[in-house]
Motif scaffolding. Structure first.
Motif, mmCIF file in Angstrom:
data_model
loop_
_atom_site.group_PDB
_atom_site.id
_atom_site.type_symbol
_atom_site.label_atom_id
_atom_site.label_comp_id
_atom_site.label_asym_id
_atom_site.label_seq_id
_atom_site.Cartn_x
_atom_site.Cartn_y
_atom_site.Cartn_z
ATOM 1 N N MET A 43 -18.836 -7.062 50.723
ATOM 2 C CA MET A 43 -19.134 -8.078 49.999
ATOM 3 C C MET A 43 -20.327 -8.770 51.077
ATOM 4 S SD MET A 43 -17.756 -11.919 49.062
ATOM 5 C CE MET A 43 -18.713 -13.011 48.289
ATOM 6 N N VAL A 44 -21.494 -9.103 50.359
ATOM 7 C CA VAL A 44 -22.612 -9.820 51.131
ATOM 8 C C VAL A 44 -22.867 -11.144 50.675
ATOM 9 C CG1 VAL A 44 -24.984 -9.331 51.874
ATOM 10 C CG2 VAL A 44 -23.489 -7.205 51.575
ATOM 11 N N ILE A 45 -23.039 -12.043 51.523
ATOM 12 C CA ILE A 45 -23.282 -13.471 51.123
ATOM 13 C C ILE A 45 -24.485 -13.538 51.674
ATOM 14 C CG2 ILE A 45 -22.794 -15.793 51.233
ATOM 15 C CD1 ILE A 45 -19.995 -15.197 51.659
ATOM 16 N N SER A 46 -25.633 -13.665 50.951
ATOM 17 C CA SER A 46 -26.976 -13.732 51.269
ATOM 18 C C SER A 46 -27.793 -14.962 50.701
ATOM 19 C CB SER A 46 -27.851 -12.613 51.120
ATOM 20 O OG SER A 46 -27.869 -12.251 49.576
ATOM 21 N N CYS A 47 -29.015 -15.168 50.938
ATOM 22 C CA CYS A 47 -29.837 -16.309 50.441
ATOM 23 C C CYS A 47 -30.433 -15.923 49.305
ATOM 24 C CB CYS A 47 -30.667 -16.781 51.363
ATOM 25 S SG CYS A 47 -31.743 -18.171 51.016
ATOM 26 N N CYS A 48 -30.631 -16.877 48.272
ATOM 27 C CA CYS A 48 -31.321 -16.714 47.136
ATOM 28 C C CYS A 48 -32.893 -16.304 47.221
ATOM 29 C CB CYS A 48 -31.219 -18.048 46.312
ATOM 30 S SG CYS A 48 -29.920 -18.812 45.730
ATOM 31 N N ASP A 49 -33.367 -16.256 48.281
ATOM 32 C CA ASP A 49 -34.742 -16.129 48.580
ATOM 33 C C ASP A 49 -35.179 -14.779 47.987
ATOM 34 O OD1 ASP A 49 -37.319 -15.319 49.967
ATOM 35 O OD2 ASP A 49 -36.962 -17.134 51.235
ATOM 36 N N ARG A 51 -37.370 -12.891 48.843
ATOM 37 C CA ARG A 51 -37.615 -11.729 49.926
ATOM 38 C C ARG A 51 -36.648 -11.090 50.167
ATOM 39 N NH1 ARG A 51 -41.015 -16.142 53.291
ATOM 40 N NH2 ARG A 51 -38.967 -17.056 52.908
ATOM 41 N N VAL A 52 -35.453 -11.622 50.374
ATOM 42 C CA VAL A 52 -34.408 -10.934 50.852
ATOM 43 C C VAL A 52 -33.504 -9.977 49.928
ATOM 44 C CG1 VAL A 52 -32.112 -11.276 52.160
ATOM 45 C CG2 VAL A 52 -33.784 -12.854 52.232
ATOM 46 N N HIS A 53 -33.748 -8.777 50.225
ATOM 47 C CA HIS A 53 -33.263 -7.751 48.800
ATOM 48 C C HIS A 53 -32.124 -6.816 49.607
ATOM 49 C CE1 HIS A 53 -33.382 -4.752 45.907
ATOM 50 N NE2 HIS A 53 -34.038 -5.886 44.952
ATOM 51 N N VAL A 54 -30.931 -7.348 49.532
ATOM 52 C CA VAL A 54 -29.838 -6.779 50.249
ATOM 53 C C VAL A 54 -29.825 -5.111 49.960
ATOM 54 C CG1 VAL A 54 -27.210 -6.660 50.351
ATOM 55 C CG2 VAL A 54 -28.604 -8.842 50.369
ATOM 56 N N THR A 55 -29.606 -4.887 48.714
ATOM 57 C CA THR A 55 -29.628 -3.271 48.365
ATOM 58 C C THR A 55 -30.691 -2.561 48.936
ATOM 59 O OG1 THR A 55 -30.564 -3.762 46.263
ATOM 60 C CG2 THR A 55 -28.280 -3.928 46.167
ATOM 61 N N HIS A 192 -18.582 -10.065 59.388
ATOM 62 C CA HIS A 192 -19.871 -9.615 60.183
ATOM 63 C C HIS A 192 -20.840 -10.675 59.772
ATOM 64 C CE1 HIS A 192 -18.148 -5.566 60.361
ATOM 65 N NE2 HIS A 192 -17.587 -5.970 59.262
ATOM 66 N N GLY A 193 -21.882 -10.935 60.856
ATOM 67 C CA GLY A 193 -22.930 -11.936 60.821
ATOM 68 C C GLY A 193 -24.144 -11.248 61.069
ATOM 69 N N LEU A 194 -25.182 -11.130 60.334
ATOM 70 C CA LEU A 194 -26.572 -10.577 60.352
ATOM 71 C C LEU A 194 -27.572 -11.718 59.911
ATOM 72 C CD1 LEU A 194 -25.995 -7.405 58.225
ATOM 73 C CD2 LEU A 194 -25.613 -7.603 60.973
ATOM 74 N N TRP A 195 -28.795 -11.407 60.810
ATOM 75 C CA TRP A 195 -29.744 -12.116 60.464
ATOM 76 C C TRP A 195 -31.345 -11.209 60.294
ATOM 77 C CZ3 TRP A 195 -34.558 -12.844 63.460
ATOM 78 C CH2 TRP A 195 -35.558 -13.900 63.085
ATOM 79 N N THR A 196 -32.009 -11.290 59.343
ATOM 80 C CA THR A 196 -33.026 -10.092 59.264
ATOM 81 C C THR A 196 -34.387 -11.100 59.455
ATOM 82 O OG1 THR A 196 -34.296 -8.812 57.761
ATOM 83 C CG2 THR A 196 -33.081 -10.669 56.651
ATOM 84 N N GLU A 197 -35.325 -10.520 60.031
ATOM 85 C CA GLU A 197 -36.685 -10.965 60.295
ATOM 86 C C GLU A 197 -37.367 -10.511 59.172
ATOM 87 O OE1 GLU A 197 -40.062 -10.549 61.096
ATOM 88 O OE2 GLU A 197 -40.121 -12.588 61.291
ATOM 89 N N ILE A 198 -38.054 -11.032 58.242
ATOM 90 C CA ILE A 198 -38.522 -10.445 57.140
ATOM 91 C C ILE A 198 -39.883 -9.813 57.408
ATOM 92 C CG2 ILE A 198 -39.685 -10.977 54.875
ATOM 93 C CD1 ILE A 198 -37.709 -13.209 54.766
ATOM 94 N N GLY A 199 -40.742 -10.317 58.018
ATOM 95 C CA GLY A 199 -42.066 -9.755 58.366
ATOM 96 C C GLY A 199 -41.972 -8.427 59.150
#
Length: 216
Positions: A43-49, A51-55, A192-199
């Motif tokens: 399961m992935v809990i991500s932001c609605c943003d 720009r964040v495309h989990v798949t 698990h905790g993750l953080w992605t840098e979009i740019g």
């Protein structure tokens, strides 16, 4: 429902393109998913943003991830008060019914929700303090994280730190759910905790020993 309208033409065209190509080429797989049900491993809990495309980040296909999105990828603490709890209900279903093996909280750079929390907690957004503000009351979840980073003088670094605190606070709150804690202690579920840098397309993971984030 006189307010509901047909889909805009560009979405209709995109759907028809998908149906004629991706679906047609994988028809048997979609049929199997429909008849056999879902068995996601994570399961992935991500932001609605948008720009964040989990798949896309993980190259995942249909049926692989059970995904929940909300403002700033937050998980509230366990509160069985009878009110509406969309995120809590999703976590419960993933852990108790789907038996996912991994539960991932994914934060990201330049998060508008986290920026709103920063502004609200620093007194720069009084409108978010109003009881009627859904966003403000949701961002109250992150106040403990704000208290941990508020003394950082560099504004850009402080925001990034709070984005990562959104991940940490959510993981802390997940462990207040009895069924999550039980699954973790039994070894059937890992957090698990993750953080992605979009740019830059970067991805960092939370190191539990010192609460730092390290490149994957």
């Amino acid at each position: 429902m006189e307010h509901a309208k047909p889909l805009p033409s560009y979405l209709v065209q995109r759907y028809q393109g998908w149906k004629a190509t991706t679906y047609t080429e994988n028809r048997a797989w979609y049929k199997r998913l429909a008849t056999d049900g879902q068995r996601p491993r994570a399961m992935v809990i991500s932001c609605c943003d948008s720009r964040v495309h989990v798949t896309s980040i993980f190259g995942a296909d249909q049926g692989e991830f059970f995904i929940h999105r909300n403002i700033a990828n937050l998980v509230p603490p366990y509160e069985p008060d009878g009110d509406h709890h969309g995120t809590s209900a999703t976590v419960e279903y993933a852990v108790t019914a789907l038996k996912v093996a991994h539960l991932i909280v994914l934060g990201h750079s330049n998060c508008g929700g986290v920026q709103g929390c920063m502004s609200m907690c620093s007194g720069e957004a009084p409108e978010l303090e109003e009881k009627s503000s859904f966003v403000g009351r949701w961002m109250d979840i992150l106040r403990p994280g704000y208290d941990r980073v508020k003394d950082e003088s560099n504004a850009e670094l402080r925001l990034q730190m709070l984005e990562k605190e959104a991940v940490i606070v959510s993981l802390e709150n997940l462990m207040t759910f009895p069924f999550v804690r039980e699954a973790v202690e039994q070894g059937s579920l890992s957090l698990h905790g993750l953080w992605t840098e979009i740019g830059e397309g970067g991805l960092e993971y939370l190191c539990p020993s010192d609460r730092s984030f390290q490149p994957v």
